[in-house]
Design a protein around this motif. Structure first.
Motif, PDB file in Angstrom:
ATOM      1  N   LEU A 150      43.188  26.232  49.182  1.00  0.00           N
ATOM      2  CA  LEU A 150      44.029  27.557  48.917  1.00  0.00           C
ATOM      3  C   LEU A 150      43.713  27.566  47.405  1.00  0.00           C
ATOM      4  O   LEU A 150      44.475  26.569  46.577  1.00  0.00           O
ATOM      5  CB  LEU A 150      45.297  27.807  49.318  1.00  0.00           C
ATOM      6  CG  LEU A 150      45.866  29.138  48.569  1.00  0.00           C
ATOM      7  CD1 LEU A 150      45.254  30.435  49.111  1.00  0.00           C
ATOM      8  CD2 LEU A 150      47.330  28.855  48.946  1.00  0.00           C
ATOM      9  N   PHE A 151      43.047  28.291  46.591  1.00  0.00           N
ATOM     10  CA  PHE A 151      43.076  28.473  45.364  1.00  0.00           C
ATOM     11  C   PHE A 151      42.531  29.813  44.745  1.00  0.00           C
ATOM     12  O   PHE A 151      41.874  30.593  45.376  1.00  0.00           O
ATOM     13  CB  PHE A 151      41.944  27.063  44.453  1.00  0.00           C
ATOM     14  CG  PHE A 151      40.577  27.328  45.155  1.00  0.00           C
ATOM     15  CD1 PHE A 151      39.402  27.809  44.105  1.00  0.00           C
ATOM     16  CD2 PHE A 151      39.934  27.278  46.274  1.00  0.00           C
ATOM     17  CE1 PHE A 151      38.078  27.818  44.163  1.00  0.00           C
ATOM     18  CE2 PHE A 151      39.012  27.443  46.532  1.00  0.00           C
ATOM     19  CZ  PHE A 151      37.689  27.523  45.568  1.00  0.00           C
ATOM     20  N   GLY A 152      42.581  29.822  43.421  1.00  0.00           N
ATOM     21  CA  GLY A 152      42.239  31.358  42.997  1.00  0.00           C
ATOM     22  C   GLY A 152      42.592  31.882  41.779  1.00  0.00           C
ATOM     23  O   GLY A 152      43.099  30.746  40.724  1.00  0.00           O
ATOM     24  N   ILE A 153      42.796  32.903  41.458  1.00  0.00           N
ATOM     25  CA  ILE A 153      43.345  33.690  40.288  1.00  0.00           C
ATOM     26  C   ILE A 153      44.422  34.338  40.491  1.00  0.00           C
ATOM     27  O   ILE A 153      44.442  35.456  41.531  1.00  0.00           O
ATOM     28  CB  ILE A 153      42.322  34.415  39.521  1.00  0.00           C
ATOM     29  CG1 ILE A 153      41.463  33.358  39.034  1.00  0.00           C
ATOM     30  CG2 ILE A 153      42.990  34.880  38.253  1.00  0.00           C
ATOM     31  CD1 ILE A 153      40.186  34.029  38.201  1.00  0.00           C
ATOM     32  N   PHE A 154      45.784  34.399  39.963  1.00  0.00           N
ATOM     33  CA  PHE A 154      46.453  35.361  39.995  1.00  0.00           C
ATOM     34  C   PHE A 154      46.520  36.656  39.031  1.00  0.00           C
ATOM     35  O   PHE A 154      46.848  36.431  37.760  1.00  0.00           O
ATOM     36  CB  PHE A 154      47.945  34.693  39.686  1.00  0.00           C
ATOM     37  CG  PHE A 154      49.292  35.232  40.498  1.00  0.00           C
ATOM     38  CD1 PHE A 154      49.820  36.415  40.271  1.00  0.00           C
ATOM     39  CD2 PHE A 154      49.762  34.652  41.710  1.00  0.00           C
ATOM     40  CE1 PHE A 154      51.042  36.879  40.723  1.00  0.00           C
ATOM     41  CE2 PHE A 154      50.892  35.175  42.341  1.00  0.00           C
ATOM     42  CZ  PHE A 154      51.375  36.365  41.783  1.00  0.00           C
ATOM     43  N   HIS A 155      45.895  37.633  39.415  1.00  0.00           N
ATOM     44  CA  HIS A 155      45.218  38.621  38.566  1.00  0.00           C
ATOM     45  C   HIS A 155      46.348  39.290  37.912  1.00  0.00           C
ATOM     46  O   HIS A 155      47.483  39.665  38.481  1.00  0.00           O
ATOM     47  CB  HIS A 155      44.321  39.413  39.316  1.00  0.00           C
ATOM     48  CG  HIS A 155      44.355  41.012  38.919  1.00  0.00           C
ATOM     49  ND1 HIS A 155      43.753  41.376  37.771  1.00  0.00           N
ATOM     50  CD2 HIS A 155      44.599  42.133  39.527  1.00  0.00           C
ATOM     51  CE1 HIS A 155      43.833  42.675  37.596  1.00  0.00           C
ATOM     52  NE2 HIS A 155      44.390  43.000  38.714  1.00  0.00           N
TER      53      HIS A 155
END
Length: 255
Positions: A150-155
């Motif tokens: 689980l990974f990504g960007i908190f827009h």
């Protein structure tokens, strides 16, 4: 200097009269990488055309925006699954929970969010999170899915320092845009306590224009105002902010 706009809706109707010129202005300003979040199936063709028109600059996501989670959301999720099988995307987004516009859809928003996180894991893609008036609800879903994949960007991060650290604990970067330039934006008061390696730049164009354009249509060229503000907050050059945040975007999107 290469600047990356990690979140911009360049296919929006707001740009229908001058899209080519607006994108050309952004490229001239140093923005050469544009990551394009999805809203729902009605915009798919516009997104594909954007990529066709600017193939070296546009990187597409697919996903169902939480404000567009309606009674037909399962059909929308099937559309996303079909797209993922047919071609390359760089993220699942934007996805999440929005309780500003409609609290009655909370349960199906969470269901759609959770389902799309599972798709991201299946395809080894990052997620790009939309969160409005819903930190607790978003964190609840993320906690249930917490894992190394689980990974990504908190827009459009607009929370406090504690919420920032919690977002980072889920392998997220913080997407920082025009809000950091607002007098009442508040995140400028603590942002430099967050490592620059945990931040990416964005505009959310045509929304959330930075000062001095606040209240007007946003466009990707205005990301330079965000860049200036971060350089000021961190006490480093604009070139360093651009280089570090672009490298961060490559780490997330794989390109």
């Amino acid at each position: 200097m290469i600047i990356t706009d990690t979140h911009t809706h360049l296919y929006s109707e707001a740009f229908d009269e001058d899209r080519h010129d607006m994108i050309t202005r952004a490229i001239a300003a140093g923005v050469s990488r544009f990551f394009i979040p999805a809203i729902d199936s009605t915009y798919t063709e516009r997104m594909l055309q954007l990529e066709k028109d600017f193939p070296e600059h546009m990187f597409l996501m697919t996903g169902l925006h939480p404000t567009h989670v309606k009674d037909n959301f399962k059909g929308e999720l099937e559309h996303i699954e079909g797209l993922l099988k047919s071609r390359k995307f760089y993220a699942i987004g934007e996805i999440g929970v929005d309780l500003y516009w409609d609290k009655s859809t909370l349960e199906i928003q969470k269901e759609a969010f959770n389902h799309q996180i599972k798709l991201a894991k299946q395809y080894k893609l990052p997620i790009v999170i939309h969160c409005r008036d819903a930190f607790d609800e978003v964190f609840e879903v993320l906690e249930s899915e917490k894992s190394d994949d689980l990974f990504g960007i908190f827009h459009c991060f607009t929370g406090n320092l504690e919420q920032a650290h919690q977002a980072l604990s889920y392998n997220m970067k913080l997407g920082i845009g025009g809000v950091v330039t607002f007098k009442n934006g508040k995140i400028d008061q603590f942002l430099n306590q967050i490592d620059l390696k945990d931040i990416v730049l964005e505009t959310d164009a045509p929304y959330l224009s930075p000062t001095p354009y606040r209240g007007k249509r946003n466009e990707s060229a205005y990301i330079t105002r965000v860049l200036e503000k971060l350089a000021e907050l961190y006490g480093v050059s604009q070139e360093e902010v651009a280089a570090v945040t672009t490298e961060n975007s490559k780490h997330i999107f794989g390109i």
